[in-house]
Design an enzyme around this catalytic site. Structure first.
Site: not given
Ligand code: GLN
Length: 540
Positions: A382, A516, A518
């Protein structure tokens, strides 16, 4: 109290009941007023676990999904905030047909209704309901009242388990049962009589203490179960089996075992998995570069619990013991940055996980530059993926002012930009449950590394973000690909970049994902991306 291991205990109870051949599901109740866990800082509350349907929940939901090898829905999670919202919505739509709506019984009745819906939705024979918090505190009163009322409605079908802490004060060196005796008494005041008491403590509880607790609780001493600290959380189901907790619980619920070939097979696979986590051939150390670690003197890795577990599962699968070093992103900024970057050499691989806000960002970008240039295996999750794009734009494409508009609103090269539909939400101050959340499909590019890793064309992964690699109506995508950074996964319409990877001629393993992975790693079903990363890191 929190941190005593209720979630792991409840998950393990679920697991051993699964081994008896029943379909088991779980419901988590968090007594705080937040409607979900999405608006909470991870240093307060650990990881936010996103369900397939996009609901942002407590990290214990991750334990349930991992232990029970299932995917849950939003019906399986509730908070004081969400349950009041449910009652209020029902009242606003005349669901109470003009009656006065009272805290009691209407709020507990709404809790019971949701529990029943969850059990039905998951088609469960047995549902484990975890009530978070501490017995006797104001916050959980309504949930305990719901539990009491549920027992009254279905006396044969409800069993209560109290998970309590047995301290061993340093000055005494002796295990104390008094807090547990008080907890039992307090629970009884709420009209709840535990059927089983599980004593969590650093060491095993002896017979004398079991008898003391039994005396104060109206239970037989065989219903007092010792749950000492174990080498691994995945040892707990086996420990409970040895204590015959499965037999005892089935007896309390007036059920007989339905154990069959499949459930026995599942038990064997589980035991094999636990054994594998302990006997590995290879050892590697992975660095995770984050910023959520400091709470006073303590290192809090709770914010990344699913990442840790995903590495563990893939390690067990690939016969590699994965050690983790937690590195503070800020240490790679400022005057010590260069020295600290040199220290990255000793790591087999580096993960930059998800995150929000501005602190530590430049440190993470410096780390990514270092691992890219030194060919250290890299997995960006992310935010980690987004920053890999920013780093590449700055240092390879020469776009010096490249940035994400999350950190720099008027960046000259907004390599990472807010998703169009998110702009309006933020303008209105709509922050709750409003990110791009939950499972979305991603189509993998033919011939890419990730296509090989997943060995399928379309995957489904869980998301939680507002920003995205900016490729629409500009030349960034082309510039990236010319220099060897490929977009190897997109949404099915091809518009949203979901995965980036460096050409394997340039780097052995450099992958960033907008989602994600994970969250979908399971003990017996390790995530292919983590397995590939661990294998690339160990060079086997
Ligand atoms: N802050 C980033 C976004 O909102 C990444 C979010 C995250 O890593 N879950 O896109």
């Amino acid at each position: 109290m929190s941190g005593v291991g209720k979630g792991i205990t409840a998950s393990s109870i679920g697991k051993i009941l699964q081994f008896t051949g029943y379909r088991v599901s779980a419901v988590k109740i968090d007594p705080y007023v937040n409607v979900d866990a999405g608006t909470m800082n991870p240093t307060e509350h650990g990881e936010t676990f996103v369900l397939e349907d996009g609901y942002e929940t407590d990290q214990d939901m991750g334990n349930y999904e991992r232990f029970l090898n299932t995917s849950l829905t939003r019906t399986s999670y509730m908070t004081t905030g969400s349950i009041y919202q449910r009652v209020i919505n029902q009242e606003r739509s005349l669901g109470y047909k003009g009656k006065t709506v009272s805290v009691v019984p209407h709020v507990p009745l709404a809790v019971i209704e949701q529990i029943k819906q969850a059990a039905k939705k998951e088609d469960a024979d047995i549902t484990i309901i975890e009530i978070g918090g501490t017995v006797g505190e104001y916050e959980s009163i309504l949930f305990l009242e719901a539990a009491r009322m549920m027992k009254r409605q279905h006396p044969q079908d409800v069993a209560f388990v109290l998970v309590s802490y047995l301290p061993i004060p340093n000055t005494l060196g002796e295990m104390k049962t008094k807090p547990t005796q008080h907890a039992v008494r307090t629970l009884q005041e709420s009209g709840i009589f535990p059927d089983i008491i599980i004593g969590r403590s650093p060491e095993s509880m002896d017979q004398r203490r079991k008898e003391k607790i039994a005396t104060s609780s109206m239970l037989h001493h065989s219903d007092i179960i010792s749950a000492p600290n174990l080498e691994s959380i995945y040892d707990l189901p086996d420990h409970f089996l040895k204590e015959k907790l499965d037999v005892k619980l089935l007896h309390k619920l007036r059920l007989t075992s339905r154990s069959n070939r499949t459930s026995q097979q599942n038990r064997k696979s589980w035991i094999r998995f636990v054994r594998k986590t302990k006997n590995q051939k290879y050892d590697i150390t992975i660095a995770i570069v984050g910023k959520y670690f400091g709470t006073g003197e303590f290192v809090l890795s709770d914010a990344y619990v699913s990442v840790i577990e995903a590495l563990k599962f893939s390690g067990a699968y690939a016969n590699i013991r994965v050690h983790i070093d937690w590195l503070q992103a800020q240490d790679f900024e400022g005057k010590d940055a260069n020295n600290n970057l040199q220290r990255l050499k000793k790591y087999a691989g580096v993960i930059v996980p998800g995150g929000f806000g501005t602190s530590g960002i430049e440190g993470k970008i410096n780390v990514i530059e270092y691992v890219r240039k030194n060919k250290i295996p890299f997995l960006g999750l992310c935010l980690g993926m987004q920053l890999a794009c920013v780093e590449f734009a700055r240092n390879v494409l020469g776009l010096k002012d490249a940035h994400s508009t999350e950190m720099c609103e008027d960046a000259e090269h907004p390599i990472i930009d807010i998703l169009p539909e998110q702009k309006e939400k933020l303008r209105k101050g709509d922050y709750g449950g409003s990110m791009r959340l939950g499972s979305y499909p991603t189509v993998l590019k033919k011939g890419s590394l990730v296509r090989k890793v997943y060995s399928t064309e379309t995957i489904s992964e869980r998301h939680r973000h507002r920003y995205e690699l900016n490729t629409i109506g500009n030349e960034y995508r082309e510039l990236f690909e010319k220099k060897g950074l490929y977009i190897s996964g997109t949404s099915p319409d091809g518009l949203l970049p979901e995965i980036i990877e460096l050409d394997q001629k340039l780097h052995p393993f450099f992958v960033g994902v907008q989602f994600h992975p994970e969250l979908q790693a399971r003990p017996l079903d390790p995530h292919p991306l983590f397995t590939a990363f661990v294998e690339a890191s160990s060079n086997i």
